[in-house]
Design an enzyme around this catalytic site. Structure first.
Site, PDB file in Angstrom:
ATOM      1  N   ARG A 127     -11.817  -7.661  -2.588  1.00  0.00           N
ATOM      2  CA  ARG A 127     -11.460  -7.150  -1.261  1.00  0.00           C
ATOM      3  C   ARG A 127     -11.747  -5.657  -1.125  1.00  0.00           C
ATOM      4  O   ARG A 127     -11.506  -4.871  -2.041  1.00  0.00           O
ATOM      5  CB  ARG A 127      -9.969  -7.399  -1.010  1.00  0.00           C
ATOM      6  CG  ARG A 127      -9.509  -6.822   0.308  1.00  0.00           C
ATOM      7  CD  ARG A 127      -8.261  -7.442   0.780  1.00  0.00           C
ATOM      8  NE  ARG A 127      -7.071  -6.927   0.106  1.00  0.00           N
ATOM      9  CZ  ARG A 127      -5.833  -7.207   0.509  1.00  0.00           C
ATOM     10  NH1 ARG A 127      -5.634  -8.000   1.543  1.00  0.00           N
ATOM     11  NH2 ARG A 127      -4.804  -6.723  -0.141  1.00  0.00           N
ATOM     12  N   ARG A 160      -8.188  -1.204  -2.796  1.00  0.00           N
ATOM     13  CA  ARG A 160      -6.800  -0.756  -2.903  1.00  0.00           C
ATOM     14  C   ARG A 160      -6.364  -0.749  -4.362  1.00  0.00           C
ATOM     15  O   ARG A 160      -6.676  -1.668  -5.108  1.00  0.00           O
ATOM     16  CB  ARG A 160      -5.892  -1.705  -2.112  1.00  0.00           C
ATOM     17  CG  ARG A 160      -5.854  -1.405  -0.645  1.00  0.00           C
ATOM     18  CD  ARG A 160      -5.186  -2.481   0.166  1.00  0.00           C
ATOM     19  NE  ARG A 160      -3.912  -2.962  -0.352  1.00  0.00           N
ATOM     20  CZ  ARG A 160      -3.132  -3.829   0.296  1.00  0.00           C
ATOM     21  NH1 ARG A 160      -3.499  -4.292   1.483  1.00  0.00           N
ATOM     22  NH2 ARG A 160      -2.007  -4.241  -0.222  1.00  0.00           N
ATOM     23  N   ARG A 171       2.328  -9.010  -7.528  1.00  0.00           N
ATOM     24  CA  ARG A 171       2.474  -9.243  -6.076  1.00  0.00           C
ATOM     25  C   ARG A 171       2.585 -10.736  -5.770  1.00  0.00           C
ATOM     26  O   ARG A 171       3.341 -11.138  -4.890  1.00  0.00           O
ATOM     27  CB  ARG A 171       1.294  -8.619  -5.320  1.00  0.00           C
ATOM     28  CG  ARG A 171       1.367  -7.095  -5.321  1.00  0.00           C
ATOM     29  CD  ARG A 171       0.064  -6.479  -4.872  1.00  0.00           C
ATOM     30  NE  ARG A 171      -0.217  -6.700  -3.478  1.00  0.00           N
ATOM     31  CZ  ARG A 171      -1.450  -6.746  -2.960  1.00  0.00           C
ATOM     32  NH1 ARG A 171      -2.507  -6.596  -3.752  1.00  0.00           N
ATOM     33  NH2 ARG A 171      -1.621  -6.924  -1.684  1.00  0.00           N
TER      34      ARG A 171
HETATM   35  P1  AMP Z   1       0.369  -5.489   2.205  1.00  0.00           P
HETATM   36  O1  AMP Z   1      -0.609  -4.541   2.760  1.00  0.00           O
HETATM   37  O2  AMP Z   1       1.056  -6.317   3.256  1.00  0.00           O
HETATM   38  O3  AMP Z   1      -0.196  -6.351   1.091  1.00  0.00           O
HETATM   39  O4  AMP Z   1       1.529  -4.609   1.535  1.00  0.00           O
HETATM   40  C1  AMP Z   1       1.248  -3.726   0.469  1.00  0.00           C
HETATM   41  C2  AMP Z   1       2.546  -3.346  -0.202  1.00  0.00           C
HETATM   42  O5  AMP Z   1       3.401  -2.663   0.720  1.00  0.00           O
HETATM   43  C3  AMP Z   1       3.387  -4.505  -0.728  1.00  0.00           C
HETATM   44  O6  AMP Z   1       2.963  -4.955  -2.005  1.00  0.00           O
HETATM   45  C4  AMP Z   1       4.771  -3.861  -0.766  1.00  0.00           C
HETATM   46  O7  AMP Z   1       4.893  -2.984  -1.871  1.00  0.00           O
HETATM   47  C5  AMP Z   1       4.758  -3.001   0.487  1.00  0.00           C
HETATM   48  N1  AMP Z   1       5.254  -3.752   1.657  1.00  0.00           N
HETATM   49  C6  AMP Z   1       4.554  -4.113   2.757  1.00  0.00           C
HETATM   50  N2  AMP Z   1       5.316  -4.783   3.617  1.00  0.00           N
HETATM   51  C7  AMP Z   1       6.560  -4.856   3.049  1.00  0.00           C
HETATM   52  C8  AMP Z   1       7.794  -5.436   3.434  1.00  0.00           C
HETATM   53  N3  AMP Z   1       7.906  -6.102   4.590  1.00  0.00           N
HETATM   54  N4  AMP Z   1       8.838  -5.316   2.596  1.00  0.00           N
HETATM   55  C9  AMP Z   1       8.733  -4.636   1.448  1.00  0.00           C
HETATM   56  N5  AMP Z   1       7.604  -4.092   1.003  1.00  0.00           N
HETATM   57  C10 AMP Z   1       6.506  -4.184   1.798  1.00  0.00           C
END
Ligand code: AMP
Length: 226
Positions: A127, A160, A171
């Site tokens: 990605r 990322r 994750r």
């Molecule tokens: P994402 O871009 O949605 O994959 O989010 C990247 C990272 O941001 C995640 O692995 C979490 O560390 C944090 N994160 C994003 N959304 C949330 C959420 N709703 N609650 C807690 N951590 C979040």
């Protein structure tokens, strides 16, 4: 219309959100993007979140909920929102229900994009994200061709930090332990629609749009085509 996109990391929530945004004029709120923007802008919120993100863990609920609450105050959310990456556990789901009720809105549906873990791992390994507009691409499956927002020529693409294999493993564990219970939670609330998320991107887009369309109130009923 207010929709939640539920799915593991790499399930294509960002791509599907782009498509729903274009089709239905909804505002895309991605909690992960908000954290990354805060970090790029060197805010204290961004720094607080960064340590959790680097480990692949969830940022504490109080921080995320306050950030989303703040974002929902903006006028562009009034015509409808796609929540991407929020809520990520049952406590956040409760908080979201309360927040939308306070604004006299409601969640119309939850689209769960289902993808097997093996495919998620492969997708995340390739990605690439645009640092300027956060649009997602993939080295093999969705190479950069044109910027969806006509802003750049692909020069801002990066991988990322948390897409590195060890963080991806954490994750995915976090998803299965904390976020997956929301599938049952929203199913019981009769809000869940499952979209098969593996396979060709166009088929997934079609299935996502169809699912979202089914949430809209039927118009008139005299067109004969449903
Ligand atoms: P994402 O871009 O949605 O994959 O989010 C990247 C990272 O941001 C995640 O692995 C979490 O560390 C944090 N994160 C994003 N959304 C949330 C959420 N709703 N609650 C807690 N951590 C979040």
């Amino acid at each position: 219309m207010n929709i939640i996109l539920l799915g593991a990391p790499g399930s294509g929530k960002g791509t599907q959100a782009e498509c729903l945004q274009a089709e239905f004029g909804l505002t895309h709120i991605s909690s992960g993007d908000l954290f990354r923007e805060n970090f790029d802008q060197r805010t204290s919120l961004g720094f607080q979140a960064q340590a959790y993100m680097q480990r692949g863990e969830l940022v504490p609920d109080a921080i995320v909920v306050a950030m989303v609450r703040h974002r929902l105050q903006r006028e562009d959310t009034e015509s409808g929102v796609i929540f991407d990456g929020f809520p990520r556990n049952v406590a956040q789901a409760h908080a979201l229900t309360d927040m939308v009720a306070e604004l006299e809105r409601r969640i119309d549906g939850v689209l769960y994009i289902e993808v097997p873990d093996a495919e998620l791992i492969e997708r995340l390994a390739g990605r690439l994200i645009c640092r300027e507009c956060q649009a997602p691409f993939h080295i093999t499956y969705k190479p950069f061709q044109i910027c969806p927002y006509n802003k750049c020529g692909g020069e801002y693409l990066y991988q990322r930090d948390d897409d590195q294999p060890e963080t991806v493993r954490v994750r995915l564990e976090t998803f299965h332990e904390q976020t997956a219970p929301l599938i049952d939670y929203y199913d019981r609330a009769q809000l869940l629609l499952t979209v098969p998320g593996a396979g060709p991107i166009d088929a997934v887009k079609r299935a996502t749009l169809d699912a979202a369309q089914s949430l809209l109130p039927r118009q008139g009923g005299d067109h004969g085509d449903g």
